[in-house]
Design a protein around this motif. Structure first.
Motif, short mmCIF file in Angstrom:
data_model
loop_
_atom_site.label_atom_id
_atom_site.label_comp_id
_atom_site.label_asym_id
_atom_site.label_seq_id
_atom_site.Cartn_x
_atom_site.Cartn_y
_atom_site.Cartn_z
N LEU A 111 1.74 7.06 8.66
CA LEU A 111 1.61 6.34 10.09
C LEU A 111 1.99 4.82 10.32
O LEU A 111 2.55 4.45 11.11
N GLY A 112 1.80 4.16 9.06
CA GLY A 112 2.26 2.62 9.05
C GLY A 112 3.79 2.59 9.14
O GLY A 112 4.18 1.89 9.97
N LEU A 113 4.35 3.42 8.72
CA LEU A 113 5.97 3.41 8.91
C LEU A 113 6.08 3.68 10.02
O LEU A 113 7.19 3.38 10.94
N LEU A 114 5.54 4.67 10.88
CA LEU A 114 5.78 5.19 12.26
C LEU A 114 5.34 4.01 13.30
O LEU A 114 6.14 3.80 14.14
N ALA A 115 4.35 3.44 12.95
CA ALA A 115 4.19 2.34 13.80
C ALA A 115 5.11 1.13 13.57
O ALA A 115 5.53 0.50 14.72
N ALA A 116 5.65 0.73 12.56
CA ALA A 116 6.81 0.03 12.26
C ALA A 116 8.21 0.30 12.88
O ALA A 116 8.88 -0.70 13.35
N ALA A 166 4.79 -5.91 12.99
CA ALA A 166 5.62 -5.40 11.44
C ALA A 166 4.55 -5.75 10.48
O ALA A 166 4.42 -4.90 9.32
N PHE A 167 3.71 -6.80 10.51
CA PHE A 167 2.80 -7.28 9.34
C PHE A 167 1.44 -6.13 9.22
O PHE A 167 1.36 -5.77 8.25
N LEU A 168 1.11 -5.94 10.54
CA LEU A 168 0.07 -5.07 10.69
C LEU A 168 0.42 -3.58 10.05
O LEU A 168 -0.20 -2.82 9.26
N SER A 169 1.45 -3.12 10.38
CA SER A 169 1.89 -1.57 10.30
C SER A 169 2.59 -1.45 8.63
O SER A 169 2.24 -0.66 7.84
N LEU A 170 3.59 -2.20 8.64
CA LEU A 170 4.40 -2.25 7.36
C LEU A 170 3.71 -2.94 6.31
O LEU A 170 3.72 -2.52 5.01
N GLY A 171 3.00 -3.78 6.68
CA GLY A 171 2.31 -4.67 5.57
C GLY A 171 0.97 -4.17 5.02
O GLY A 171 0.68 -3.72 3.91
N VAL A 172 0.07 -3.97 6.37
CA VAL A 172 -1.42 -3.68 5.99
C VAL A 172 -1.51 -2.20 5.97
O VAL A 172 -2.08 -1.81 4.81
N CYS A 173 -1.08 -1.47 6.89
CA CYS A 173 -1.38 0.03 6.91
C CYS A 173 -0.63 0.71 5.73
O CYS A 173 -1.28 1.48 5.00
N VAL A 174 0.67 0.52 5.59
CA VAL A 174 1.22 1.05 4.51
C VAL A 174 0.85 0.56 3.20
O VAL A 174 0.92 1.24 2.13
N GLY A 175 0.45 -0.57 3.14
CA GLY A 175 -0.07 -1.23 1.78
C GLY A 175 -1.41 -0.51 1.35
O GLY A 175 -1.56 0.10 0.28
#
Length: 444
Positions: free
Chosen positions: A105-110, A121-130
């Motif tokens: 879901l983080g990748l999809l949001a990014a 990008a910070f919240l999706s790729l950084g926080v959610c994917v992390g």
């Protein structure tokens, strides 16, 4: 006392691990898939770094915080996810499913980030994917460590860790292929999400071996070799991903190469890391017969030392296309061993195999902090000083060299403590003499 087993005071566990089998190798396969989607994705942040540098006015240091936050959460959440796994072993599937869902879901949001690109990008790729990666990666590595004996463990961990290299090869090629077809950044990232959906789904279907451990081992705070080991991980993770983050932009800005070449170089470095993980892990297993349980640690130190020298020569070597290819092949192979041998090296100085997962999570906290701040420091060195890429090169080399010195001290302290413990244990003749004396006194 069993032959070949040190006394308890010499930090030998009485709980020997299995030697593999279907269950053991299924852990390796699952960890392989998870490594592709977590650490492999983190190793690919260079393509995002180069894309955001080209399409936004953000500084390299600011952009790199997205990738380092992802890596930081991947490391630090292992301390909690491993404990959740141990507390509720029957609920491992929900843990894997939650982490996998957040990763995808983080990748999809990014992929949908457009205006205000940095916060999204910070919240999706950084926080959610992390967070998603952190929930699945460290527990999967821990079960591999517990599934093999000390002779086969380095090779098994090396094979499992090759997933990070495979991901680092596949994602940049996929990214460039989609971009070259004119489909754009959004569909490239959605392609990443599709790959992760399939691989993490397969990992969730495999059987998982469980073992109980604590969240924190309080005795570790009095274990000087382990403290030094953890500090060395902090230093290593400060510098380990600097080339992975900035290689594409270096190829374009310093050598005048195309975006395609930047992505290809990143893939080459990750492909070389696959070879390094397997070869150096196999080397540690082969020389085990000569060096015993210290084989993994010695190979690890060798990899760190050569990596430090190579990083110091990065800019000098990489003045041409041929030179930078040589650098990425050598650094990729060496850093593959640096990363894959961490758990095997930790086991050398760990007092009990049942504490490996706990201590891996504890040291992972410091490693995560190093990963969080390392590339931004390197980016600021490039952006705000005259040192440029040479500053990045020397910064990364210094972190490796500092880790090498500290690890040398750690293994020296451990060996000295082991020797002192042996000297305090009565030998067989002393025990026999004591029994004779006791028997004589009893007769009198």
């Amino acid at each position: 006392m069993a032959k070949g087993c040190d006394p308890p005071s010499l930090n030998c566990s009485n709980h020997a691990p299995p030697v593999g089998g279907w269950l053991g190798w299924s852990q390796v396969l699952g960890c392989f898939f998870i490594s592709i989607c977590s650490l492999g994705l983190a190793n690919t942040f260079g393509v995002f770094q180069a894309h955001y540098e080209d399409t936004t006015i953000l500084s390299p240091s600011t952009i790199s915080w997205i990738g380092t936050t992802q890596g930081f959460l991947l490391n630090i959440l292992g301390l909690l996810s491993g404990r959740l796994h141990d507390l509720y072993p029957g609920q491992i599937r929900p843990l894997l499913l939650l982490g996998s869902a957040l990763n995808v879901l983080g990748l999809l949001a990014a992929s949908f980030s457009s205006t205000n690109v940095y916060p999204q990008a910070f919240l999706s790729l950084g926080v959610c994917v992390g967070i998603g990666s952190g929930l699945v990666y460290v527990p999967s590595l821990g079960v591999v460590t517990r599934s093999f004996d000390e002779k086969r463990r380095p090779f098994a961990c090396g094979v499992a860790a090759t997933g990070a290299g495979v991901g680092g090869v596949v994602y940049p090629i996929l990214f460039r292929g989609v971009m070259d077809k004119g489909l754009g950044f959004a569909w490239a990232v959605r392609g990443f999400a599709l790959v992760n959906l399939g691989l993490l789904g397969l990992a969730c279907l495999l059987p998982v071996q469980t073992a109980s451990r604590s969240l924190i081992d309080t005795t570790a705070f009095r274990d000087n070799p382990f403290i030094l080991f953890s500090v060395s991980l902090f230093l290593l993770w400060l510098g380990v991903d600097v080339p992975f983050f900035f290689l594409p932009s270096y190829a374009k800005g310093k050598l005048g190469l195309s975006d395609q070449w930047g992505d290809h170089l990143l893939s080459i470095m990750n492909a070389s890391a696959i070879v390094g993980r397997v070869f150096l892990g196999l080397t540690a297993s082969v020389i085990h017969r000569h060096m015993g349980r210290y084989s993994s640690f010695m190979v690890w130190l060798f990899s760190i030392g050569l990596s430090s020298i190579l990083l110091a020569c990065w800019v000098a070597i990489g003045r041409s296309l041929a030179g930078i290819i040589v650098f990425v092949v050598l650094y990729g192979a060496l850093t593959g061993g640096v990363i894959s041998l961490v758990s095997s090296a930790l086991l050398v100085i760990c007092p009990d195999i049942r504490l490996v997962g706990t201590r891996l999570g504890m040291s992972g906290v410091l490693a995560g902090v190093g990963f969080l701040v390392g590339p931004p420091i390197a980016g600021a060195t490039q952006d705000k000083t005259q040192a440029g890429y040479l500053g990045q090169s020397l910064f990364a080399a210094a972190t490796y060299f500092g880790a090498l010195v500290i690890l040398g001290l750690a293994i020296y302290m451990y060996r000295r403590g082991e020797t002192m413990a042996r000297s305090n244990i009565p030998n067989q003749s002393q025990l026999e003499l004591a029994r004779v004396v006791v028997a004589d006194l009893t007769e009198r």
